[in-house]
Design a protein around this motif. Sequence first.
Motif, mmCIF file in Angstrom:
data_model
loop_
_atom_site.group_PDB
_atom_site.id
_atom_site.type_symbol
_atom_site.label_atom_id
_atom_site.label_comp_id
_atom_site.label_asym_id
_atom_site.label_seq_id
_atom_site.Cartn_x
_atom_site.Cartn_y
_atom_site.Cartn_z
ATOM 1 N N ALA A 14 -3.845 1.700 20.951
ATOM 2 C CA ALA A 14 -3.141 0.523 21.476
ATOM 3 C C ALA A 14 -1.823 0.225 20.756
ATOM 4 C CB ALA A 14 -4.062 -0.696 21.447
ATOM 5 N N PRO A 15 -1.787 0.172 19.403
ATOM 6 C CA PRO A 15 -0.508 -0.130 18.742
ATOM 7 C C PRO A 15 0.557 0.937 18.985
ATOM 8 C CG PRO A 15 -2.208 0.461 17.130
ATOM 9 C CD PRO A 15 -2.900 0.265 18.440
ATOM 10 N N TRP A 16 0.155 2.188 19.136
ATOM 11 C CA TRP A 16 1.130 3.254 19.387
ATOM 12 C C TRP A 16 1.748 3.113 20.774
ATOM 13 C CZ3 TRP A 16 2.687 5.896 15.329
ATOM 14 C CH2 TRP A 16 1.827 5.996 14.228
ATOM 15 N N VAL A 17 0.906 2.810 21.758
ATOM 16 C CA VAL A 17 1.430 2.577 23.105
ATOM 17 C C VAL A 17 2.308 1.327 23.112
ATOM 18 C CG1 VAL A 17 0.802 2.055 25.499
ATOM 19 C CG2 VAL A 17 -0.528 3.729 24.193
ATOM 20 N N SER A 18 1.906 0.321 22.355
ATOM 21 C CA SER A 18 2.673 -0.928 22.283
ATOM 22 C C SER A 18 4.054 -0.707 21.672
ATOM 23 C CB SER A 18 1.897 -1.966 21.469
ATOM 24 O OG SER A 18 0.673 -2.275 22.092
ATOM 25 N N ILE A 19 4.143 0.202 20.717
ATOM 26 C CA ILE A 19 5.451 0.518 20.123
ATOM 27 C C ILE A 19 6.380 1.104 21.180
ATOM 28 C CG2 ILE A 19 6.621 2.096 18.523
ATOM 29 C CD1 ILE A 19 4.246 1.667 16.603
ATOM 30 N N PHE B 206 -4.610 -12.492 15.913
ATOM 31 C CA PHE B 206 -4.447 -11.293 15.102
ATOM 32 C C PHE B 206 -4.999 -10.088 15.860
ATOM 33 C CE2 PHE B 206 -3.997 -14.540 11.909
ATOM 34 C CZ PHE B 206 -3.101 -13.996 10.995
ATOM 35 N N ILE B 207 -4.292 -8.967 15.767
ATOM 36 C CA ILE B 207 -4.741 -7.757 16.448
ATOM 37 C C ILE B 207 -5.888 -7.106 15.662
ATOM 38 C CG2 ILE B 207 -2.525 -7.324 17.555
ATOM 39 C CD1 ILE B 207 -1.915 -5.260 15.389
ATOM 40 N N GLN B 208 -6.792 -6.457 16.378
ATOM 41 C CA GLN B 208 -7.908 -5.759 15.743
ATOM 42 C C GLN B 208 -7.555 -4.292 15.476
ATOM 43 O OE1 GLN B 208 -10.573 -7.575 14.773
ATOM 44 N NE2 GLN B 208 -9.399 -9.303 15.626
ATOM 45 N N SER B 209 -6.734 -3.720 16.356
ATOM 46 C CA SER B 209 -6.293 -2.327 16.191
ATOM 47 C C SER B 209 -4.895 -2.334 15.591
ATOM 48 C CB SER B 209 -6.280 -1.606 17.541
ATOM 49 O OG SER B 209 -7.561 -1.596 18.114
ATOM 50 N N ARG B 210 -4.754 -1.816 14.405
ATOM 51 C CA ARG B 210 -3.465 -1.812 13.721
ATOM 52 C C ARG B 210 -3.143 -0.404 13.237
ATOM 53 N NH1 ARG B 210 -3.730 -4.969 8.128
ATOM 54 N NH2 ARG B 210 -1.789 -3.820 7.858
ATOM 55 N N ILE B 211 -1.914 -0.201 12.804
ATOM 56 C CA ILE B 211 -1.524 1.074 12.220
ATOM 57 C C ILE B 211 -1.866 1.017 10.741
ATOM 58 C CG2 ILE B 211 0.399 2.611 11.700
ATOM 59 C CD1 ILE B 211 1.740 1.600 14.245
ATOM 60 N N ASP B 212 -2.876 1.751 10.360
ATOM 61 C CA ASP B 212 -3.375 1.693 8.987
ATOM 62 C C ASP B 212 -2.694 2.725 8.090
ATOM 63 O OD1 ASP B 212 -5.307 -0.382 9.153
ATOM 64 O OD2 ASP B 212 -6.617 0.970 10.267
ATOM 65 N N LYS B 213 -2.811 2.484 6.807
ATOM 66 C CA LYS B 213 -2.376 3.478 5.827
ATOM 67 C C LYS B 213 -3.297 4.687 5.904
ATOM 68 C CE LYS B 213 -0.704 -0.076 2.613
ATOM 69 N NZ LYS B 213 -0.857 -0.670 1.263
ATOM 70 N N THR B 214 -2.758 5.839 5.606
ATOM 71 C CA THR B 214 -3.552 7.064 5.668
ATOM 72 C C THR B 214 -3.132 8.019 4.560
ATOM 73 O OG1 THR B 214 -4.281 8.850 7.140
ATOM 74 C CG2 THR B 214 -1.955 8.257 7.222
ATOM 75 N N SER B 215 -3.948 9.005 4.304
ATOM 76 C CA SER B 215 -3.625 10.050 3.335
ATOM 77 C C SER B 215 -3.524 11.377 4.079
ATOM 78 C CB SER B 215 -4.711 10.141 2.251
ATOM 79 O OG SER B 215 -4.770 8.938 1.504
ATOM 80 N N ALA C 87 5.212 -5.417 12.982
ATOM 81 C CA ALA C 87 4.172 -6.329 13.457
ATOM 82 C C ALA C 87 2.803 -5.679 13.469
ATOM 83 C CB ALA C 87 4.529 -6.826 14.862
ATOM 84 N N THR C 88 2.722 -4.410 13.883
ATOM 85 C CA THR C 88 1.417 -3.763 14.044
ATOM 86 C C THR C 88 0.903 -3.100 12.774
ATOM 87 O OG1 THR C 88 2.523 -1.768 14.891
ATOM 88 C CG2 THR C 88 1.735 -3.363 16.514
ATOM 89 N N SER C 89 1.749 -2.964 11.762
ATOM 90 C CA SER C 89 1.281 -2.349 10.521
ATOM 91 C C SER C 89 1.257 -3.311 9.340
ATOM 92 C CB SER C 89 2.157 -1.139 10.157
ATOM 93 O OG SER C 89 3.485 -1.540 9.874
ATOM 94 N N ILE C 90 2.109 -4.331 9.365
ATOM 95 C CA ILE C 90 2.209 -5.247 8.222
ATOM 96 C C ILE C 90 1.743 -6.656 8.584
ATOM 97 C CG2 ILE C 90 3.794 -6.306 6.557
ATOM 98 C CD1 ILE C 90 5.523 -3.787 6.754
#
Length: 319
Positions: free
Chosen positions: A67-72, A127-136, A221-224
Amino acid sequence: MSFLDVLIIIIPAALYSAAPLIFTALGGVFSEKSGVVNIGLEGLMMFGAFTGIVSTLLLQDSLGAWAPWVSILIAAGVCAIFSLIHAVASITLKADQVVSGVALNFLAGGLSIFLIKKIFGKGQTDFIQSRIDKTSIPVLSDIPVIGKLFFSNVPVTSYLAILLAFVVWYIIYKTPFGLRLRSVGEHPMAADTMGIKVIRMRYVGVMLSGVLAGIGGAVYATSIATNFSAGTISGQGFLALAAMIFGKWHPIGAMGAALFFGLAQSLSITGAQIPVIQDIPTVILTIAPYVLTILALAGFVGRAEAPKALGTPYEKGKR
């Protein structure tokens, strides 16, 4: 705490904070290389953040983590259209470009808050439930020292922003399109005599700034932030504009300056974990990015050369 431990805290946080600034600053490069001043980056970023959050809220039940990727992408398209307000005013109607950009900022702020109150009945979104999270990054994050510094706990958007800076550099300096874009920002009359459509190229430059500023706002907005209110975007667009100027209107320079400002922003978040810095009042760390912006521009902007026709409306046949 060792010096390496401090870097492991600071560098990923700086990359995290810098991504929205890099996207937006690159948008400013496209607009101003074409000869159009875009003070409206703040407003475009704000409207991108609004669109990103609202779209994510609508799509997260059906698309989940996508969802956040499509929203971007939606925010990029919406802000490309929204930027046409500035393009029409400053290019077609030949209005003062600074005034037009400031008006765009006010319009974006007022319109987004108005729509939030109409849609949600309050001054902010849920608040959104699906966000762009940190990853390794697999494999790379296992590299001694470097892996923990640059490839751990960083969202993918940060790497995409840095990669995009090099792509934009290639487009502007190594392609016919980039040559035409730079020519209308430097010598529009000479470009016109060579058959280049000055007005069209400037419209493209402004719309690309809308696309990238919209992405920057949506990424923030979607990551922070993870929701949207009147204070979600509070100066980040101006920081991106300063990064573009500090970077001398060059994509790689703008990226470097955005990383510098991202580092300054991250200190207000990570400062509580770092010896010495944790003793500095939070309010000082919060205003640090803006103070550094003033100092950086005061020290370097005089040495930077803007495109020669920047801010000058083009009138065919008039010198």
